[in-house]
Motif scaffolding. Structure first.
Motif, short mmCIF file in Angstrom:
data_model
loop_
_atom_site.label_atom_id
_atom_site.label_comp_id
_atom_site.label_asym_id
_atom_site.label_seq_id
_atom_site.Cartn_x
_atom_site.Cartn_y
_atom_site.Cartn_z
N ILE A 74 72.39 -19.12 -26.58
CA ILE A 74 71.26 -20.20 -26.61
C ILE A 74 71.98 -21.36 -27.29
O ILE A 74 71.82 -22.54 -26.39
CB ILE A 74 69.93 -19.80 -27.31
N GLY A 75 72.58 -21.32 -28.51
CA GLY A 75 73.23 -22.46 -28.82
C GLY A 75 74.62 -23.21 -28.21
O GLY A 75 74.59 -24.17 -27.98
N LEU A 76 75.02 -22.27 -27.39
CA LEU A 76 76.20 -22.63 -26.45
C LEU A 76 75.60 -23.40 -25.48
O LEU A 76 76.15 -24.49 -24.89
CB LEU A 76 76.95 -21.45 -25.87
N MET A 77 74.23 -22.79 -24.71
CA MET A 77 73.61 -23.71 -23.68
C MET A 77 73.01 -25.01 -24.08
O MET A 77 73.35 -26.01 -23.36
CB MET A 77 72.35 -22.76 -23.19
N MET A 78 72.65 -25.25 -25.48
CA MET A 78 72.41 -26.52 -26.12
C MET A 78 73.77 -27.32 -25.97
O MET A 78 73.61 -28.51 -25.49
CB MET A 78 72.02 -26.44 -27.20
#
Length: 436
Positions: free
Chosen positions: A24-28
């Motif tokens: 999820i952090g990578l998607m941000m």
């Protein structure tokens, strides 16, 4: 092996919650990256318009070439994801984005407008590939009932990039004058040399962006085994069948309208604020104020991420579309500070539209979500078509009245929000049931 995730967002295998949170952090980060690259086109517009003595319609070819890539590349990108996986597809998209950024160097050295258009198309092809993967992957990582809020939060990071981007771009690209002397006053070699000199302001920022994109691509490659597996596509017949789903089909029209309106306004702001009947600002100041428009979108998305946990997404979408349409009309019919404030404030109401339309449109698609995502990303071609229409209107009627082109788009978006609010999602819902 890749980690498998069910269409409802439940995760299987050994990745676990910790891996999911990191993804999820990578998607941000990905939403920040392609938002930053996209918004720099708004900064390029005043520079290219002055450098090549272009009309509004001609300079909007920058947006046409950029967003045309969504229409051409989205379907192949959706197919590619089913073959190589989400994060491998993202890695490839980031590499293509970096290649597009590096193409700005030969375009600047040659001092030719078509060279810039080609670089923008390549850059946008990479952005499209990344976005086709990032939207459904973000929606699937976690509780499916929170997908609207999660994708809106990701779009908030996209808006953070679009707020920072104009400040970065105006400082490096719009410093000094953007207009060159009249071509008739210079010899052809002198004009070509001057254009090459001015174009060099574009090289450094895009080279720096290319380096950052290559680093992000390396990170995605390292984490590729954590990503969910995209469902296999069923061919062109399945796509035609999906278009019978009224939420998806009308959602695609809404994405077309929204991106068209957002890009039209974002592209016009710098020249609008430079106009004598508005504020008459210098190019660098006007370009930096584009960050206010995108900054308000960021604020709205953080607010919207919380609000959408409790409120009907369709009703929120309707309210925001009505607000944006009213502000665009008010700006077009006014002058001075009122015109400036109202056009910048549209960003606040734009904030939740894309992620809300996107998640409303793909509800209940299940294993066909990648194909649905590809269809919706193709609809982003509205960013190519609507700005071009707005540019033609601006050449004939002026920038103020041209704002009524986006107003029409917001009217449709409000209608879509109302339709979805009054009719809960059902798998297989058809266009014939739109008023049922």
């Amino acid at each position: 092996m890749q980690t498998t995730m069910t269409p409802q967002g439940g995760q299987a295998g050994s990745a676990g919650l910790a891996h999911q949170n990191k993804l999820i952090g990578l998607m941000m980060s990905l939403f920040f990256a392609f938002g930053f690259c996209t918004v720099l086109v708004d900064t390029l517009i005043p520079k290219l318009k002055g450098m090549f003595q272009l009309s509004y319609a001609e300079v909007m070819l920058t947006q046409f070439c950029f967003f045309l890539a969504y229409f051409i590349v989205s379907a192949p990108a959706g197919w590619l994801l089913t073959k190589i996986g989400y994060l491998r597809g993202v890695t490839l998209g980031l590499l293509v984005m970096a290649g597009g950024c590096l193409l700005f160097t030969p375009a600047a050295e040659l001092g030719t407008y078509p060279g810039f258009l080609l670089a923008l198309f390549i850059l946008a092809s990479g952005v499209t590939t990344v976005q086709v993967a990032a939207n459904p992957m973000t929606a699937s990582l976690g509780d499916p009932s929170k997908s609207h809020a999660r994708l809106t939060l990701a779009q908030a990071f996209n808006s953070l990039a679009t707020m920072v981007g104009p400040i970065f771009g105006s400082a490096l690209i719009l410093r000094g004058n953007v207009a060159l002397p009249e071509p008739a006053t210079l010899t052809a070699p002198a004009l070509a040399a001057l254009r090459r000199h001015e174009a060099q302001a574009v090289q450094l920022p895009f080279m720096g962006i290319a380096v950052a994109l290559l680093a992000l691509a390396a990170l995605c490659w390292v984490l590729r085994r954590w990503a969910p597996v995209a469902a296999a596509q069923s061919g062109g017949g399945a796509t035609l069948r999906l278009l019978k789903n009224r939420r998806l089909a009308l959602g695609a029209v809404s994405i077309f309208a929204y991106v068209g309106a957002e890009v039209s306004i974002g592209s016009a702001i710098a020249n609008y604020l430079m106009s004598g009947h508005v504020l008459g600002l210098k190019p660098q100041v006007a370009g930096s104020l584009v960050s206010v428009y995108w900054g308000l979108a960021m604020v709205g998305r953080f607010i919207g991420a919380a609000a959408l946990r409790k409120l009907s997404p369709g009703k929120v979408l309707t309210g925001c579309a009505i607000g944006a349409g009213c502000l665009a009309a008010a700006s077009g019919l006014s002058t001075g500070m009122v015109a400036a404030v109202t056009i910048l404030a549209i960003g606040l109401f734009n904030s939740i539209m894309f992620p809300t339309i996107f998640t409303l449109a793909i509800e209940e698609l299940g294993e066909e979500t990648p194909q649905g995502s590809g269809i919706l990303c193709q609809a982003i071609v509205g960013g190519a078509v609507v700005p071009l229409i707005t540019g033609f209107a601006a050449d004939r009627l002026g920038l103020s009245l041209a704002l009524f082109v986006p107003v029409v788009c917001y009217v449709w978006i409000a209608t879509y929000g109302w339709l979805t609010a009054r009719s809960p999602a059902h798998a297989g819902e058809t266009l014939g049931e739109v008023l049922g």
